[in-house]
Motif scaffolding. Structure first.
Motif, mmCIF file in Angstrom:
data_model
loop_
_atom_site.group_PDB
_atom_site.id
_atom_site.type_symbol
_atom_site.label_atom_id
_atom_site.label_comp_id
_atom_site.label_asym_id
_atom_site.label_seq_id
_atom_site.Cartn_x
_atom_site.Cartn_y
_atom_site.Cartn_z
ATOM 1 N N GLU A 64 -2.627 -10.649 -2.265
ATOM 2 C CA GLU A 64 -1.474 -10.519 -1.770
ATOM 3 C C GLU A 64 -1.471 -11.776 -0.612
ATOM 4 O O GLU A 64 -0.425 -12.256 -0.683
ATOM 5 N N ARG A 68 0.961 -1.137 0.073
ATOM 6 C CA ARG A 68 0.004 -0.101 -0.032
ATOM 7 C C ARG A 68 0.787 1.403 0.033
ATOM 8 O O ARG A 68 0.450 2.234 -0.689
ATOM 9 N N ASN A 90 0.351 5.098 -7.391
ATOM 10 C CA ASN A 90 -1.242 5.321 -7.859
ATOM 11 C C ASN A 90 -1.805 4.032 -8.525
ATOM 12 O O ASN A 90 -2.364 3.888 -9.684
ATOM 13 N N TYR A 91 -1.754 2.912 -7.881
ATOM 14 C CA TYR A 91 -2.301 1.780 -8.127
ATOM 15 C C TYR A 91 -3.036 1.288 -6.900
ATOM 16 O O TYR A 91 -2.677 1.483 -5.740
ATOM 17 N N GLN A 92 -4.017 0.179 -7.095
ATOM 18 C CA GLN A 92 -4.596 -0.515 -6.219
ATOM 19 C C GLN A 92 -4.123 -1.878 -5.688
ATOM 20 O O GLN A 92 -3.432 -2.587 -6.692
ATOM 21 N N VAL A 93 -4.264 -2.225 -4.486
ATOM 22 C CA VAL A 93 -3.498 -3.359 -3.795
ATOM 23 C C VAL A 93 -4.637 -4.337 -3.616
ATOM 24 O O VAL A 93 -5.623 -3.688 -2.887
ATOM 25 N N ASP A 94 -4.774 -5.569 -4.078
ATOM 26 C CA ASP A 94 -5.772 -6.611 -3.859
ATOM 27 C C ASP A 94 -5.337 -7.335 -2.453
ATOM 28 O O ASP A 94 -4.434 -8.106 -2.985
ATOM 29 N N ALA A 134 1.785 1.489 -3.456
ATOM 30 C CA ALA A 134 0.606 1.738 -4.294
ATOM 31 C C ALA A 134 0.115 3.362 -4.047
ATOM 32 O O ALA A 134 -0.197 3.880 -5.140
ATOM 33 N N THR A 135 0.470 3.858 -3.076
ATOM 34 C CA THR A 135 0.148 5.200 -2.949
ATOM 35 C C THR A 135 0.703 6.373 -3.852
ATOM 36 O O THR A 135 0.338 7.093 -4.430
#
Length: 407
Positions: A115, A100, A107-111, A103-104
């Protein structure tokens, strides 16, 4: 020899990359170049400099298979299961926290599910090859990010490079100084420290800031798992505090509208004479039902004391005289999204207590599942037709119309 400053080294790398983007490869190659040059320098000066801590001898080769050493019985099985659960939770927490963070930045999402599956499969495979419990590495991820990696192909290349190094190049790192490895990690991680975010947390939420600081210093001075564990524990305590002691607020009417808002937040919101309108900002269930009952009864006592203290006020006295000593208490339930049996018992008990004190207790705007549970528990029958309303405004208007003015 002068003292090496890793922060200055990292600052120079970042400044060069920002001022001349075409030379990004210089910043990317800096860690490897530092390792090579420092190793050569220490090797050449090995007879003159003896105080520099070096890595020393490292065995080469990959770990042997260990699938034949897995046992699912024995006296230590229970201990292994407990240790595995704790280690797995901490490993997953660390991996998601690292993911995360980047990701911040990118600028992408973490599932979280992916994970968890990736870390689980990785450790299952690792347990068959004598590997230590693994997770997402913060230091290696930071180095990879600062090197300019954009896709997961960088992980494949990095894994291949590690494999080649383990098989053939380990003896070459004998004279590599520890301070260079530390400086690479420091320069990679130092850019991820966000002082402004910590200051913002302090201004907005002190408990969040406490969790942040405990996590930071725990990871810095103790270990990553323990630091994250402390932060998770503080966050859980915060959640329990909010759940067990939810906010209750007194609502008042904004003149000229049918809108009711918190009287402490909106100065123009006025209390409705003879009404105490309360809102609960939480589901009502076993963890907070006792507290809510005590808090609502305390609101009633405080309202009665306020009315009694202001009875000499001309306008107040007239309004109170018109309605006698009764105070109507509509409980605004729009923010109560759920209720359990303890919560329903609390609502029923409140109605009985207030009725004994000649106070009418009604519900306003209960959501669908709350309404259904109250109906199934036959609690709505005890409230009657005048006990449940769609809105607070409707409750106030209907109950006010039943007031009989005194001659």
């Amino acid at each position: 020899m002068g003292r090496y400053n890793p922060l200055l080294h990292g600052h120079l790398r970042i400044s060069l990359s920002l001022r001349k983007p075409n030379l990004f490869w210089v910043s990317a190659a800096a860690p490897l170049t530092s390792v090579i040059l420092s190793t050569i320098l220490v090797f050449l000066l090995r007879n003159k400099v003896h105080k520099i801590a070096i890595i020393g001898e490292l065995p080469k080769g990959v770990n042997p298979p260990s699938s034949n050493m897995l046992y699912f019985s024995g006296p230590y099985l229970a201990l292994a299961i407990k240790t595995g659960l704790v280690t797995g939770i901490l490993s997953l927490t660390e991996g998601i926290a690292v993911g995360r963070t980047f990701a911040t930045i990118k600028n992408y999402q973490v599932d979280g599910n992916k994970e968890m599956m990736a870390i689980g499969l990785m450790n299952i495979a690792g347990s068959c090859s004598s590997c230590y419990v693994t997770s997402g590495s913060f230091s290696r991820s930071a180095v990879n990010y600062n090197a300019g990696a954009q896709t997961t192909v960088s992980n494949i290349i990095m894994a291949s490079a590690v494999l080649v190094t383990l098989l053939f190049l380990m003896p070459l790192f004998y004279y590599t100084p520890n301070l260079v490895l530390a400086s690479i990690i420091i320069t990679a991680v130092i850019g991820l420290i966000d002082y402004q975010a910590a200051y913002k947390l302090w201004k907005v939420d002190k408990l969040d800031c406490l969790a942040c600081l405990c996590s930071f210093f725990g990871v810095l001075f103790i270990s990553v798992p323990l630091g994250l564990g402390i932060a998770v524990a503080i966050s859980v305590i915060k959640i329990l505090l909010h759940v067990s002691r939810p906010n209750t607020r007194v609502l008042g009417n904004i003149p000229g509208t049918l809108i009711f808002r918190n009287v402490n937040q909106y100065r123009e919101a006025l209390r409705i004479p003879s009404f105490l309108i309360l809102a609960v900002e939480s589901p009502i269930y076993f963890a907070n039902s006792t507290y809510l009952q005590e808090r609502i009864l305390r609101w009633v006592r405080e309202e009665e004391e306020r009315i009694e203290a202001n009875k000499e006020n001309t306008l107040k006295c007239i309004i109170l005289d018109m309605t006698g000593t009764s105070v109507h208490v509509p409980l605004e339930l729009q923010t109560v999204t759920a209720i359990d049996t303890n919560g329903m018992d609390t609502v029923s008990e409140l109605r009985k207590i207030l009725e004994k004190r000649s106070l009418q207790f009604v519900l306003a705007n209960p959501v669908g599942n709350v309404m259904e549970k109250l109906h199934q528990a036959n609690i709505l029958d005890s409230f009657g037709l005048k006990g449940v309303y769609l809105t607070v405004a409707e409750a106030v208007a209907d109950i006010s119309s039943s007031f009989k003015p005194q001659p």
